[in-house]
Design an enzyme around this catalytic site. Structure first.
Site, PDB file in Angstrom:
ATOM      1  N   ARG A   1       0.813  -1.222   0.000  1.00 56.69           N
ATOM      2  CA  ARG A   1       0.000   0.000   0.000  1.00 56.69           C
ATOM      3  C   ARG A   1       0.845   1.270   0.000  1.00 56.69           C
ATOM      4  NH1 ARG A   1      -1.614   2.584   4.150  1.00 56.69           N
ATOM      5  NH2 ARG A   1      -1.729   0.769   5.530  1.00 56.69           N
TER       6      ARG A   1
ATOM      7  N   TYR B   1     -13.296  14.605 -18.538  1.00 58.41           N
ATOM      8  CA  TYR B   1     -13.690  13.197 -18.396  1.00 58.41           C
ATOM      9  C   TYR B   1     -14.811  13.111 -17.344  1.00 58.41           C
ATOM     10  CZ  TYR B   1     -13.244   8.224 -17.392  1.00 58.41           C
ATOM     11  OH  TYR B   1     -13.500   6.897 -17.208  1.00 58.41           O
TER      12      TYR B   1
ATOM     13  N   LYS C   1      -5.394   3.299 -20.248  1.00 61.41           N
ATOM     14  CA  LYS C   1      -5.571   3.578 -21.671  1.00 61.41           C
ATOM     15  C   LYS C   1      -4.270   3.342 -22.427  1.00 61.41           C
ATOM     16  CE  LYS C   1      -9.475   4.797 -19.839  1.00 61.41           C
ATOM     17  NZ  LYS C   1      -9.797   6.171 -19.454  1.00 61.41           N
TER      18      LYS C   1
ATOM     19  N   ASP D   1      -4.328  16.376 -17.294  1.00 62.31           N
ATOM     20  CA  ASP D   1      -4.578  14.962 -17.579  1.00 62.31           C
ATOM     21  C   ASP D   1      -4.093  14.716 -19.011  1.00 62.31           C
ATOM     22  OD1 ASP D   1      -5.738  12.547 -18.423  1.00 62.31           O
ATOM     23  OD2 ASP D   1      -7.485  12.794 -17.116  1.00 62.31           O
TER      24      ASP D   1
HETATM   25  C1  LIG Z   1     -10.278   6.818 -18.366  1.00 61.23           C
HETATM   26  C2  LIG Z   1      -9.900   8.200 -18.032  1.00 61.23           C
HETATM   27  C3  LIG Z   1      -9.789   8.617 -16.700  1.00 61.23           C
HETATM   28  C4  LIG Z   1     -10.103   7.702 -15.537  1.00 61.23           C
HETATM   29  O1  LIG Z   1      -9.195   6.654 -15.480  1.00 61.23           O
HETATM   30  P1  LIG Z   1      -9.507   5.230 -14.794  1.00 61.23           P
HETATM   31  O2  LIG Z   1      -8.230   4.484 -15.026  1.00 61.23           O
HETATM   32  O3  LIG Z   1     -10.695   4.639 -15.487  1.00 61.23           O
HETATM   33  O4  LIG Z   1      -9.777   5.496 -13.355  1.00 61.23           O
HETATM   34  C5  LIG Z   1      -9.398   9.916 -16.470  1.00 61.23           C
HETATM   35  N1  LIG Z   1      -9.135  10.769 -17.468  1.00 61.23           N
HETATM   36  C6  LIG Z   1      -9.244  10.406 -18.760  1.00 61.23           C
HETATM   37  C7  LIG Z   1      -8.940  11.404 -19.819  1.00 61.23           C
HETATM   38  C8  LIG Z   1      -9.623   9.115 -19.089  1.00 61.23           C
HETATM   39  O5  LIG Z   1      -9.741   8.769 -20.370  1.00 61.23           O
END
Ligand SMILES: *Cc1c(COP(=O)(O)O)cnc(C)c1O
Length: 383
Positions: free
Chosen positions: A46, A100, A197, A172
């Protein structure tokens, strides 16, 4: 190291464990006490410090050009721990209007419960940032490419605005990846990712990351280890493996998405195409100029509205209809029913997200196969 080399070699120490070239999975929750005097330096999953975490942290820092990196159990774990490390009750943040879905709910609903206010602004409209700025504004959160209309805002302007007003800039970078854009080189303070992703790139784990200065990343880690969003070592292993092919995948996806966007733009059955790599579009010209490629995400609208769009999606043979993005297989989805279904219809319409908008995450298949499949499905559903 150039990024092509860094994805393979950065952070790796081949042979360190019994000669193994590839770092094995350290499936041990705890480690022998070795005289540590701080909580964070104890070895425990953790606390995000197994050998699998450490190798990944070094690699991610190298890719984004940051001093330090931290992985988390999901993109949302990374984003929520980051914001909670920067904001406290009574603070205010600015955030991009077209975020998002889960991030938008986090900043507008969850943070509000802890006395943290948020204003949503247009990243192409600096006047709106100035108008919403308050004495207690601490953070400005944006996305390098917006979802689902894949728009690039005035990113250099955002970073400069934050420096001028003493705000922490958080971006992001999931859609762009460090292959196409490295925000820290352009003045951003912290980069967050959904590694679910493109970074992992195989549609088989959920993971997140934060990259920036050692001091800021350590502050995020202190929040994260109390919130409990640690990444499992096996997921660390898979993520590290996925990153090794990031550049090959993303460059192919850049190329393929551009070809598909151009094809759609010329096709008489297609009403609108959104892709920042096309000359037209409402991306900010200076923001766009910071990118080395425009990624694998595009959106479009067909003539004939919803019934025709549904028929078109059903007839596709290669793209799979599913939410999420960044994997090896091409995915298509209607944001109104998936990624943006949590928004009201009015909220979607206000940002130009129509019910028949299709979002495509272009995979690594042959571009020609995808083009032929799209062309056939358009032909079979035209009347
Ligand atoms: C999928 C996504 C998230 C969230 O990510 P998770 O791994 O599903 O928690 C945040 N920002 C963007 C741009 C995303 O495509």
């Amino acid at each position: 190291m150039r990024i092509e080399t860094a994805v393979v070699h950065a952070g790796e120490e081949p042979g360190q464990f019994d000669g193994a070239l590839v770092l094995p999975v350290f499936q041990s929750s705890t480690y022998l006490y070795a005289g540590q005097e701080t909580y964070e330096s104890l070895r425990y999953i953790r606390l995000n410090n197994t050998p699998n975490h450490q190798a990944l942290h070094r690699k991610l820092a190298a890719l984004e050009g940051g001093e330090s990196a931290l992985v988390a159990a999901s993109g949302m774990a990374a984003i929520s721990a980051t914001l909670l490390s920067l904001l406290e009750s009574g603070d205010h943040l600015l955030a991009q209007d077209c975020l998002y879905g889960a991030t938008r709910a986090l900043v507008t609903q969850d943070l509000a419960r802890y006395g943290i206010d948020c204003d949503l602004v247009d990243t192409n409209d600096p006047d709106s940032w100035q108008r919403r700025l308050r004495p207690n504004t601490r953070v400005f959160l944006v996305e390098s490419i917006s979802n689902p209309l894949v728009r690039i805002g005035d990113l250099r302007g955002v970073a400069a605005f934050c420096r001028q007003h003493g705000l922490v800039s958080v971006i992001d970078n999931t859609f762009a990846t460090p292959v196409n854009f490295r925000p820290l080189e352009h003045g951003f303070d912290l980069v967050v990712h959904s590694c679910t992703k493109y970074l992992n790139g195989h549609s088989d784990i959920v993971a997140g990351a934060v990259i920036g200065s050692a001091e800021r990343v350590a502050a995020v880690n202190r929040r994260l280890l109390h919130l409990g969003g640690a990444l499992d070592p096996h997921a660390c292993f898979l993520l590290q493996r996925g990153i090794r092919t990031l550049v090959l995948r993303v460059r192919h996806q850049n190329h393929s998405a551009l070809e598909i966007a151009r094809f759609l733009e010329r096709h008489p059955e297609v009403d609108r195409v959104y892709y920042p790599g096309l000359d037209a579009g409402d991306s900010h010209p200076e923001g766009r100029a910071l990118f080395q490629g425009f990624g694998g995400m595009l959106s479009f609208e067909l003539h004939g509205g919803l019934p025709r769009t549904q028929a078109f999606l059903q007839r596709l043979r290669i793209p799979v209809e599913a939410p999420s993005l960044g994997g090896p297989e091409t995915l298509v989805t209607r944001p109104a029913t998936t990624s943006h279904s949590g928004w009201s219809r009015e909220e979607r319409q206000a940002l130009g997200i129509r019910d028949h908008l299709v979002r495509m995450s272009v995979g690594i298949e042959a571009t020609e196969d995808l083009l032929e499949d799209i062309e056939r499905s358009l032909r079979e559903t035209s009347d």
